[in-house]
Design an enzyme around this catalytic site. Structure first.
Site, mmCIF file in Angstrom:
data_model
loop_
_atom_site.group_PDB
_atom_site.id
_atom_site.type_symbol
_atom_site.label_atom_id
_atom_site.label_comp_id
_atom_site.label_asym_id
_atom_site.label_seq_id
_atom_site.Cartn_x
_atom_site.Cartn_y
_atom_site.Cartn_z
ATOM 1 N N GLN A 95 0.845 -1.205 0.000
ATOM 2 C CA GLN A 95 0.000 0.000 0.000
ATOM 3 C C GLN A 95 0.876 1.250 0.000
ATOM 4 O OE1 GLN A 95 -3.419 -0.493 3.044
ATOM 5 N NE2 GLN A 95 -1.949 -2.045 3.621
ATOM 6 N N HIS A 113 -1.407 1.794 -4.247
ATOM 7 C CA HIS A 113 -1.711 3.238 -4.215
ATOM 8 C C HIS A 113 -0.722 4.056 -5.029
ATOM 9 C CE1 HIS A 113 -3.988 2.187 -0.276
ATOM 10 N NE2 HIS A 113 -4.732 2.009 -1.339
ATOM 11 N N CYS A 121 0.208 12.001 -17.002
ATOM 12 C CA CYS A 121 -0.581 12.963 -17.760
ATOM 13 C C CYS A 121 -1.923 12.290 -18.028
ATOM 14 C CB CYS A 121 0.141 13.277 -19.080
ATOM 15 S SG CYS A 121 -0.899 14.115 -20.287
ATOM 16 N N CYS A 140 3.983 17.552 -19.193
ATOM 17 C CA CYS A 140 4.012 16.388 -20.081
ATOM 18 C C CYS A 140 4.829 16.712 -21.331
ATOM 19 C CB CYS A 140 2.578 16.021 -20.465
ATOM 20 S SG CYS A 140 2.518 14.715 -21.709
ATOM 21 N N GLY A 180 2.525 -4.414 9.119
ATOM 22 C CA GLY A 180 2.427 -2.976 9.392
ATOM 23 C C GLY A 180 1.269 -2.269 8.734
ATOM 24 N N GLU A 208 1.081 -3.701 17.433
ATOM 25 C CA GLU A 208 -0.211 -3.461 18.084
ATOM 26 C C GLU A 208 -1.311 -4.283 17.420
ATOM 27 O OE1 GLU A 208 -1.084 0.717 18.138
ATOM 28 O OE2 GLU A 208 0.970 1.165 18.817
ATOM 29 N N ALA A 224 8.529 -4.666 12.300
ATOM 30 C CA ALA A 224 8.831 -5.383 11.060
ATOM 31 C C ALA A 224 10.329 -5.689 10.939
ATOM 32 C CB ALA A 224 8.371 -4.540 9.869
HETATM 33 P P1 NAD Z 1 -1.522 3.046 8.935
HETATM 34 O O1 NAD Z 1 -0.720 4.282 9.211
HETATM 35 O O2 NAD Z 1 -3.003 3.148 8.998
HETATM 36 O O3 NAD Z 1 -1.119 1.897 9.975
HETATM 37 C C1 NAD Z 1 0.216 1.574 10.236
HETATM 38 C C2 NAD Z 1 0.245 0.316 11.072
HETATM 39 O O4 NAD Z 1 1.604 -0.037 11.236
HETATM 40 C C3 NAD Z 1 -0.360 0.455 12.469
HETATM 41 O O5 NAD Z 1 -1.253 -0.615 12.704
HETATM 42 C C4 NAD Z 1 0.846 0.360 13.407
HETATM 43 O O6 NAD Z 1 0.546 -0.296 14.626
HETATM 44 C C5 NAD Z 1 1.807 -0.469 12.560
HETATM 45 N N1 NAD Z 1 3.216 -0.282 12.863
HETATM 46 C C6 NAD Z 1 3.820 0.812 13.383
HETATM 47 N N2 NAD Z 1 5.146 0.605 13.498
HETATM 48 C C7 NAD Z 1 5.386 -0.642 13.040
HETATM 49 C C8 NAD Z 1 6.559 -1.430 12.878
HETATM 50 N N3 NAD Z 1 7.765 -0.979 13.244
HETATM 51 N N4 NAD Z 1 6.440 -2.678 12.351
HETATM 52 C C9 NAD Z 1 5.218 -3.156 11.990
HETATM 53 N N5 NAD Z 1 4.081 -2.448 12.126
HETATM 54 C C10 NAD Z 1 4.165 -1.212 12.625
HETATM 55 O O7 NAD Z 1 -1.013 2.477 7.561
HETATM 56 P P2 NAD Z 1 -1.742 1.629 6.435
HETATM 57 O O8 NAD Z 1 -2.554 0.562 7.044
HETATM 58 O O9 NAD Z 1 -0.688 1.270 5.472
HETATM 59 O O10 NAD Z 1 -2.759 2.637 5.768
HETATM 60 C C11 NAD Z 1 -2.418 3.938 5.475
HETATM 61 C C12 NAD Z 1 -2.466 4.288 4.006
HETATM 62 O O11 NAD Z 1 -1.613 5.385 3.849
HETATM 63 C C13 NAD Z 1 -1.933 3.232 3.111
HETATM 64 O O12 NAD Z 1 -2.877 3.051 2.153
HETATM 65 C C14 NAD Z 1 -0.672 3.780 2.470
HETATM 66 O O13 NAD Z 1 -0.829 3.837 1.069
HETATM 67 C C15 NAD Z 1 -0.600 5.172 2.884
HETATM 68 N N6 NAD Z 1 0.678 5.579 3.469
HETATM 69 C C16 NAD Z 1 1.848 5.249 2.873
HETATM 70 C C17 NAD Z 1 3.046 5.627 3.451
HETATM 71 C C18 NAD Z 1 4.324 5.225 2.798
HETATM 72 O O14 NAD Z 1 4.373 5.073 1.588
HETATM 73 N N7 NAD Z 1 5.353 5.009 3.601
HETATM 74 C C19 NAD Z 1 3.066 6.342 4.622
HETATM 75 C C20 NAD Z 1 1.844 6.686 5.195
HETATM 76 C C21 NAD Z 1 0.664 6.280 4.628
#
Ligand code: NAD
Length: 234
Positions: A95, A113, A121, A140, A180, A208, A224
């Site tokens: 994601q 995503h 474009c 573009c 995560g 969590e 992770a």
């Molecule tokens: P989220 O922020 O909703 O949830 C993150 C989850 O990761 C939480 O449940 C938390 O407990 C857990 N977490 C925190 N630290 C961790 C670790 N060290 N190891 C494992 N787990 C850990 O994220 P989501 O569920 O991915 O949804 C958010 C949306 O936002 C996604 O669709 C994503 O596309 C986007 N997003 C992407 C990024 C990125 O590209 N890095 C950053 C923020 C959000």
């Protein structure tokens, strides 16, 4: 607990969320340090904002690119790349838009995503833009229209082809490992009950509990960077 041997399964999916990148320093979206606690998405992350002021939106995304470039993949990213090199039946669906998995050498089957490192474009499609924090070009090359980041913003539709490919891999996997993700962002979160309905062995890596935790048979309540190093063998 002994590591889970991937060779015991015909097909394996690792389903990745923002928690995978949290230890690298990439901010999550929600919570006190989250991006949308600081910035109004209506000003920076939807097509309406881009149509009003493409420059402001692209400046904001350059800041996000800089944040990610200042981060490096962690031990868990590298462990996943090694597992995949040894076990080609391991498919990774993310994601995240940050490209950190790819920087560690992981082959990603579906970016649900999109990616911070592509632009598109409306008429002429997608262009890679791996240059740096700054976009290589904001217009573009074919028609001169402003290029928007190739990511799913608020109010956007998801990419149906990408979701269909991910759905096929998930429906056919025998081991499903969620890493995560809070499992609340739909439609991506619906892949978790899909894997469970199809009978995969369900493993959750998250320090969590989440709304989907009850669907998992095994939970690794660890970051992770630890769980991916110790939890699996090729
Ligand atoms: P989220 O922020 O909703 O949830 C993150 C989850 O990761 C939480 O449940 C938390 O407990 C857990 N977490 C925190 N630290 C961790 C670790 N060290 N190891 C494992 N787990 C850990 O994220 P989501 O569920 O991915 O949804 C958010 C949306 O936002 C996604 O669709 C994503 O596309 C986007 N997003 C992407 C990024 C990125 O590209 N890095 C950053 C923020 C959000």
């Amino acid at each position: 607990m002994s590591p889970i041997a991937l060779s015991d399964f015909r097909s394996v999916v690792f389903f990745i969320g923002a928690g995978m990148s949290a230890e690298c320093g990439v901010p999550t979206y929600r919570g006190s340090g989250g991006i949308w606690a600081q910035y109004d998405y209506g000003e920076y992350a939807c097509q309406r904002a881009f149509d009003r002021n493409p420059r402001k939106v692209l400046d904001f995304h350059e800041l996000r690119r800089k944040t990610v470039l200042d981060c490096a993949p962690h031990a868990g990213h590298h462990a996943l790349a090694k597992l995949q090199a040894a076990q080609p039946r391991l498919h990774v669906i993310t994601q995240n838009i940050d490209g950190l998995l790819q920087r560690a050498g992981v082959h990603v089957a579906a970016e649900l995503h999109g990616s911070l490192w592509r632009v598109r474009c409306a008429r002429h499609g997608v262009h890679e833009d791996l240059a740096a924090a700054r976009y290589a070009t904001r217009a573009c090359p074919d028609c001169g229209a402003p290029l928007r980041p190739d990511i799913t913003w608020f109010e956007d539709m998801v990419d149906e082809d990408v979701f269909a490919r991910a759905g096929e891999l998930i429906a056919g996997c025998e081991l499903f490992v969620s890493v995560g993700t809070s499992a609340v962002v739909y439609p991506a979160a619906s892949f978790i009950p899909l894997a469970q309905r199809k009978g995969a062995l369900m493993v959750e890596i998250n320090p969590e509990a989440t709304e989907a935790s009850k669907l998992f048979m095994r939970t690794l309540r660890e970051p992770a960077s630890v769980a991916l190093v110790n939890g699996f063998a090729p």
